[in-house]
Design a protein around this motif. Structure first.
Motif, PDB file in Angstrom:
ATOM      1  N   ILE A 107       6.176  23.155  -6.001  1.00 47.66           N
ATOM      2  CA  ILE A 107       5.941  22.566  -4.786  1.00 47.66           C
ATOM      3  C   ILE A 107       4.840  21.768  -4.775  1.00 47.66           C
ATOM      4  CG2 ILE A 107       5.594  22.789  -2.138  1.00 47.66           C
ATOM      5  CD1 ILE A 107       7.763  25.326  -2.460  1.00 47.66           C
ATOM      6  N   LYS A 108       4.896  20.463  -4.429  1.00 48.35           N
ATOM      7  CA  LYS A 108       3.336  19.619  -4.803  1.00 48.35           C
ATOM      8  C   LYS A 108       3.242  18.939  -3.295  1.00 48.35           C
ATOM      9  CE  LYS A 108       4.319  19.149  -9.577  1.00 48.35           C
ATOM     10  NZ  LYS A 108       4.427  17.976 -10.853  1.00 48.35           N
ATOM     11  N   VAL A 109       1.975  18.686  -2.955  1.00 54.00           N
ATOM     12  CA  VAL A 109       1.781  17.838  -2.009  1.00 54.00           C
ATOM     13  C   VAL A 109       0.597  16.930  -2.363  1.00 54.00           C
ATOM     14  CG1 VAL A 109       0.470  17.859   0.500  1.00 54.00           C
ATOM     15  CG2 VAL A 109       2.071  19.612  -0.244  1.00 54.00           C
ATOM     16  N   TRP A 110       0.794  15.506  -1.829  1.00 47.11           N
ATOM     17  CA  TRP A 110      -0.038  14.252  -2.294  1.00 47.11           C
ATOM     18  C   TRP A 110      -0.626  14.063  -0.883  1.00 47.11           C
ATOM     19  CZ3 TRP A 110       4.365  15.143  -5.115  1.00 47.11           C
ATOM     20  CH2 TRP A 110       3.793  15.062  -6.539  1.00 47.11           C
ATOM     21  N   PHE A 111      -1.715  13.213  -0.887  1.00 44.99           N
ATOM     22  CA  PHE A 111      -2.260  12.748   0.328  1.00 44.99           C
ATOM     23  C   PHE A 111      -3.063  11.432  -0.167  1.00 44.99           C
ATOM     24  CE2 PHE A 111      -6.236  11.719   2.753  1.00 44.99           C
ATOM     25  CZ  PHE A 111      -5.685  11.097   3.172  1.00 44.99           C
ATOM     26  N   TRP A 112      -2.687  10.244   0.644  1.00 47.50           N
ATOM     27  CA  TRP A 112      -3.702   9.206   0.228  1.00 47.50           C
ATOM     28  C   TRP A 112      -3.897   8.226   1.664  1.00 47.50           C
ATOM     29  CZ3 TRP A 112       1.531   9.858  -1.366  1.00 47.50           C
ATOM     30  CH2 TRP A 112       1.801  10.139  -2.856  1.00 47.50           C
ATOM     31  N   PRO A 113      -5.075   7.778   1.480  1.00 50.33           N
ATOM     32  CA  PRO A 113      -5.341   6.879   2.741  1.00 50.33           C
ATOM     33  C   PRO A 113      -4.184   5.673   2.444  1.00 50.33           C
ATOM     34  CG  PRO A 113      -7.560   7.618   1.837  1.00 50.33           C
ATOM     35  CD  PRO A 113      -6.278   8.199   1.002  1.00 50.33           C
ATOM     36  N   ARG A 114      -3.819   5.037   3.581  1.00 56.38           N
ATOM     37  CA  ARG A 114      -2.744   3.857   3.455  1.00 56.38           C
ATOM     38  C   ARG A 114      -3.377   2.957   2.482  1.00 56.38           C
ATOM     39  NH1 ARG A 114       1.079   2.836   6.344  1.00 56.38           N
ATOM     40  NH2 ARG A 114       0.172   4.203   8.012  1.00 56.38           N
ATOM     41  N   SER A 115      -4.495   2.627   2.357  1.00 57.02           N
ATOM     42  CA  SER A 115      -4.815   1.600   1.139  1.00 57.02           C
ATOM     43  C   SER A 115      -4.851   1.844  -0.162  1.00 57.02           C
ATOM     44  CB  SER A 115      -6.201   0.975   1.431  1.00 57.02           C
ATOM     45  OG  SER A 115      -7.071   2.072   1.381  1.00 57.02           O
ATOM     46  N   GLN A 116      -4.473   3.561  -0.286  1.00 60.97           N
ATOM     47  CA  GLN A 116      -4.576   3.997  -1.739  1.00 60.97           C
ATOM     48  C   GLN A 116      -3.108   4.333  -2.171  1.00 60.97           C
ATOM     49  OE1 GLN A 116      -7.642   6.895  -2.175  1.00 60.97           O
ATOM     50  NE2 GLN A 116      -9.102   5.501  -1.215  1.00 60.97           N
ATOM     51  N   ALA A 117      -2.038   4.461  -1.282  1.00 59.17           N
ATOM     52  CA  ALA A 117      -0.784   5.001  -1.424  1.00 59.17           C
ATOM     53  C   ALA A 117      -0.031   4.005  -2.526  1.00 59.17           C
ATOM     54  CB  ALA A 117       0.036   4.725  -0.063  1.00 59.17           C
ATOM     55  N   PRO A 118       0.688   4.747  -3.354  1.00 60.66           N
ATOM     56  CA  PRO A 118       1.268   4.207  -4.573  1.00 60.66           C
ATOM     57  C   PRO A 118       2.299   3.344  -3.942  1.00 60.66           C
ATOM     58  CG  PRO A 118       1.844   6.294  -4.689  1.00 60.66           C
ATOM     59  CD  PRO A 118       0.928   6.252  -3.568  1.00 60.66           C
ATOM     60  N   THR A 119       2.600   2.145  -4.519  1.00 62.63           N
ATOM     61  CA  THR A 119       3.358   1.201  -3.821  1.00 62.63           C
ATOM     62  C   THR A 119       5.190   1.634  -3.960  1.00 62.63           C
ATOM     63  OG1 THR A 119       3.782   0.021  -6.038  1.00 62.63           O
ATOM     64  CG2 THR A 119       2.299  -0.913  -4.397  1.00 62.63           C
ATOM     65  N   ASP A 120       5.288   2.600  -4.785  1.00 57.96           N
ATOM     66  CA  ASP A 120       6.682   3.040  -4.961  1.00 57.96           C
ATOM     67  C   ASP A 120       7.198   4.285  -3.968  1.00 57.96           C
ATOM     68  OD1 ASP A 120       5.241   4.926  -6.491  1.00 57.96           O
ATOM     69  OD2 ASP A 120       6.750   5.324  -7.667  1.00 57.96           O
ATOM     70  N   VAL A 121       5.918   4.601  -3.117  1.00 60.84           N
ATOM     71  CA  VAL A 121       6.105   5.767  -2.266  1.00 60.84           C
ATOM     72  C   VAL A 121       7.236   5.348  -0.986  1.00 60.84           C
ATOM     73  CG1 VAL A 121       4.332   5.022  -0.500  1.00 60.84           C
ATOM     74  CG2 VAL A 121       4.937   7.402  -0.933  1.00 60.84           C
ATOM     75  N   TRP A 122       7.244   4.012  -1.064  1.00 60.98           N
ATOM     76  CA  TRP A 122       8.310   3.413   0.179  1.00 60.98           C
ATOM     77  C   TRP A 122       9.702   3.279  -0.436  1.00 60.98           C
ATOM     78  CZ3 TRP A 122       4.746   4.156   3.674  1.00 60.98           C
ATOM     79  CH2 TRP A 122       3.473   3.830   3.582  1.00 60.98           C
TER      80      TRP A 122
END
Length: 302
Positions: A204-219
């Motif tokens: 079980i893994k958890v990632w966090f990014w500020p919006r400007s750093q989120a990977p483009t494929d997260v969407w």
């Protein structure tokens, strides 16, 4: 490809502002964590402005205008749909701020606790600005140290809710050492940020990014294998399928209770009131910033 490395292409649930509240039950029982809170139903929450749809996001807050002797009004949302593994992606503009007395969480939970497990994705109390992640299980599950490059540090490694030599119900816990991962720190990000939790058969893994750093494929069609080390990785001496089954997604904001109420002095909150309940009951305006503003929540099936 294995479920650990495969891209996700199938959406199991998609919570948007248009349908968000339809996808959740409003829990109205006594708080299982003994918080100083009164959970209200959907009609009451809507009529009072505790929840609302603002078009491009939903607001989920608390009563910050009334004095109370019976618990501050809030909501606990529990998804109608249940999940078994997958990738959970939460896009937020705001989370409850770092406010003395508060204990908000975004998490998943199985029935017959702790036998079917609990996954705490976002959680903290009082003035925290660093996110605390945790698992709570029956006996027999433990985790290793974090992978190289992770922003997280292990605080406790035994996931057993009743583990000896750990605080009661501590479980296995990891703190994200970044000061922008929770509360006021998160809210200072330009436009909020994105959390992702991947639940597979092995970790079980958890990632966090500020919006400007989120990977483009997260969407769309996300591939977590390309995201680098997670903020929290729960793996080790734990057969995931034996401990985590059929979870609901939960958002809540409670006050005081088993965690926040017991660390009131340690958190330096006794300079605002002598007790947690005194502050929560008598200072409603202090909680105006205690709200979630959610743009979307999407669950991808593995």
């Amino acid at each position: 490809m294995s479920p650990v490395t495969a891209a996700y292409t199938q959406v199991a649930a998609d919570y948007t502002p248009a349908n968000f509240f339809d996808g959740f039950d409003f829990f109205t029982g006594s708080d299982p964590t003994n918080g100083f809170v009164h959970y209200v139903n959907r009609n009451s929450a809507q009529s009072q402005g505790i929840i609302r749809n603002d078009g491009d996001s939903v607001y989920v807050g608390v009563d910050y205008w009334s004095y109370t002797s019976t618990g501050r009004q809030s909501v606990r949302l529990e998804s109608k749909q249940r999940f078994m593994r997958g990738l959970f992606v939460l896009d937020m503009q705001h989370m409850p701020g770092s406010i003395c007395g508060t204990w908000p969480a975004f998490w998943t939970l199985g029935d017959n606790w702790p036998n079917n497990g609990e996954i705490d994705i976002i959680e903290g109390v009082h003035k925290n600005v660093q996110n605390h992640m945790a698992l709570h299980t029956k006996a027999g599950c433990a985790i290793n140290e974090q992978p190289k490059g992770s922003a997280g540090s292990v605080l406790s490694s035994n996931c057993d809710t009743y583990a000896p030599n750990q605080a009661s119900n501590q479980g296995c816990s990891i703190v994200d050492n970044r000061d922008n991962s929770y509360g006021d720190g998160f809210n200072s990000n330009n436009g909020g940020g994105v959390y992702a939790m991947e639940w597979t058969e092995v970790a079980i893994k958890v990632w966090f990014w500020p919006r400007s750093q989120a990977p483009t494929d997260v969407w769309g069609n996300p591939e977590p294998v390309n995201w680098g080390a997670p903020a929290g990785q729960f793996s080790g001496d734990c057969t995931i399928n034996n401990f985590f089954k059929d979870h609901r997604i939960i958002f809540d904001i409670t006050f005081c209770g088993d965690w926040a109420g017991n660390v009131w002095n340690d958190a330096g909150c006794n300079n605002v009131a002598s007790t947690c309940i005194d502050h929560v009951s008598g200072q409603p305006a202090a909680f105006a910033n205690s709200y979630w503003r959610i743009k979307s929540l999407k669950v991808w099936s593995s």
